[in-house]
Scaffold this motif. Structure first.
Motif, PDB file in Angstrom:
ATOM      1  N   ARG A  41      -8.537   6.985  -2.157  1.00  0.00           N
ATOM      2  CA  ARG A  41      -7.186   7.456  -1.855  1.00  0.00           C
ATOM      3  C   ARG A  41      -6.813   6.953  -0.464  1.00  0.00           C
ATOM      4  NH1 ARG A  41      -5.686  12.609  -4.796  1.00  0.00           N
ATOM      5  NH2 ARG A  41      -3.790  11.972  -3.766  1.00  0.00           N
TER       6      ARG A  41
ATOM      7  N   THR B  79      -8.460   6.415   4.740  1.00  0.00           N
ATOM      8  CA  THR B  79      -8.858   6.339   3.334  1.00  0.00           C
ATOM      9  C   THR B  79      -9.876   7.420   3.039  1.00  0.00           C
ATOM     10  OG1 THR B  79     -10.594   4.746   3.825  1.00  0.00           O
ATOM     11  CG2 THR B  79      -8.465   3.857   3.170  1.00  0.00           C
TER      12      THR B  79
ATOM     13  N   THR C 226       0.849  -1.185   0.000  1.00  0.00           N
ATOM     14  CA  THR C 226       0.000   0.000   0.000  1.00  0.00           C
ATOM     15  C   THR C 226       0.887   1.238   0.000  1.00  0.00           C
ATOM     16  OG1 THR C 226      -1.662  -1.189   1.275  1.00  0.00           O
ATOM     17  CG2 THR C 226      -1.822   1.196   1.266  1.00  0.00           C
ATOM     18  N   THR C 227       0.549   2.241  -0.804  1.00  0.00           N
ATOM     19  CA  THR C 227       1.331   3.472  -0.912  1.00  0.00           C
ATOM     20  C   THR C 227       0.469   4.671  -0.549  1.00  0.00           C
ATOM     21  OG1 THR C 227       2.591   2.486  -2.719  1.00  0.00           O
ATOM     22  CG2 THR C 227       2.743   4.860  -2.472  1.00  0.00           C
ATOM     23  N   CYS C 228       1.032   5.590   0.244  1.00  0.00           N
ATOM     24  CA  CYS C 228       0.338   6.828   0.601  1.00  0.00           C
ATOM     25  C   CYS C 228       0.206   7.688  -0.658  1.00  0.00           C
ATOM     26  CB  CYS C 228       1.114   7.574   1.672  1.00  0.00           C
ATOM     27  SG  CYS C 228       0.411   9.192   2.114  1.00  0.00           S
ATOM     28  N   ASP C 229      -1.002   8.151  -0.928  1.00  0.00           N
ATOM     29  CA  ASP C 229      -1.236   8.958  -2.125  1.00  0.00           C
ATOM     30  C   ASP C 229      -0.720  10.390  -1.985  1.00  0.00           C
ATOM     31  OD1 ASP C 229      -2.463   7.089  -3.859  1.00  0.00           O
ATOM     32  OD2 ASP C 229      -4.299   7.223  -2.695  1.00  0.00           O
TER      33      ASP C 229
ATOM     34  N   SER D 281      -7.598  16.420  -1.612  1.00  0.00           N
ATOM     35  CA  SER D 281      -6.199  16.497  -1.213  1.00  0.00           C
ATOM     36  C   SER D 281      -5.394  17.484  -2.052  1.00  0.00           C
ATOM     37  CB  SER D 281      -5.556  15.108  -1.282  1.00  0.00           C
ATOM     38  OG  SER D 281      -5.695  14.563  -2.571  1.00  0.00           O
TER      39      SER D 281
ATOM     40  N   ARG E 130     -12.592   8.059  -6.755  1.00  0.00           N
ATOM     41  CA  ARG E 130     -11.338   7.314  -6.630  1.00  0.00           C
ATOM     42  C   ARG E 130     -10.968   7.177  -5.158  1.00  0.00           C
ATOM     43  NH1 ARG E 130      -5.665   9.422  -7.099  1.00  0.00           N
ATOM     44  NH2 ARG E 130      -4.408   7.552  -7.208  1.00  0.00           N
TER      45      ARG E 130
END
Length: 54
Positions: free
Chosen positions: A31, A23, A3-6, A51, A29
């Motif tokens: 995020r 989340t 998992t990657t931080c957006d 964001s 979408r």
């Protein structure tokens, strides 16, 4: 796949985000944000700002 931080790009070793991550759904979408970004931008998240505005 990790998992990657957006927001900052930090990765977690698990496929499912850790419980400390948050989340959000922006324009349909999903995020994912790490605990550091979540804490730093908590007020913007509570205000439901996209964001891009942080």
């Amino acid at each position: 796949m990790p998992t990657t931080c957006d927001f900052c790009g930090r990765t977690a070793p698990e496929e499912v985000p850790p419980l400390t991550w948050s989340t959000s759904v922006e324009r349909g979408r999903t995020r994912v944000f790490c605990e550091t970004c979540s804490r730093e931008h908590l007020r913007a998240m509570e205000s439901k700002l996209d964001s891009e505005w942080w």
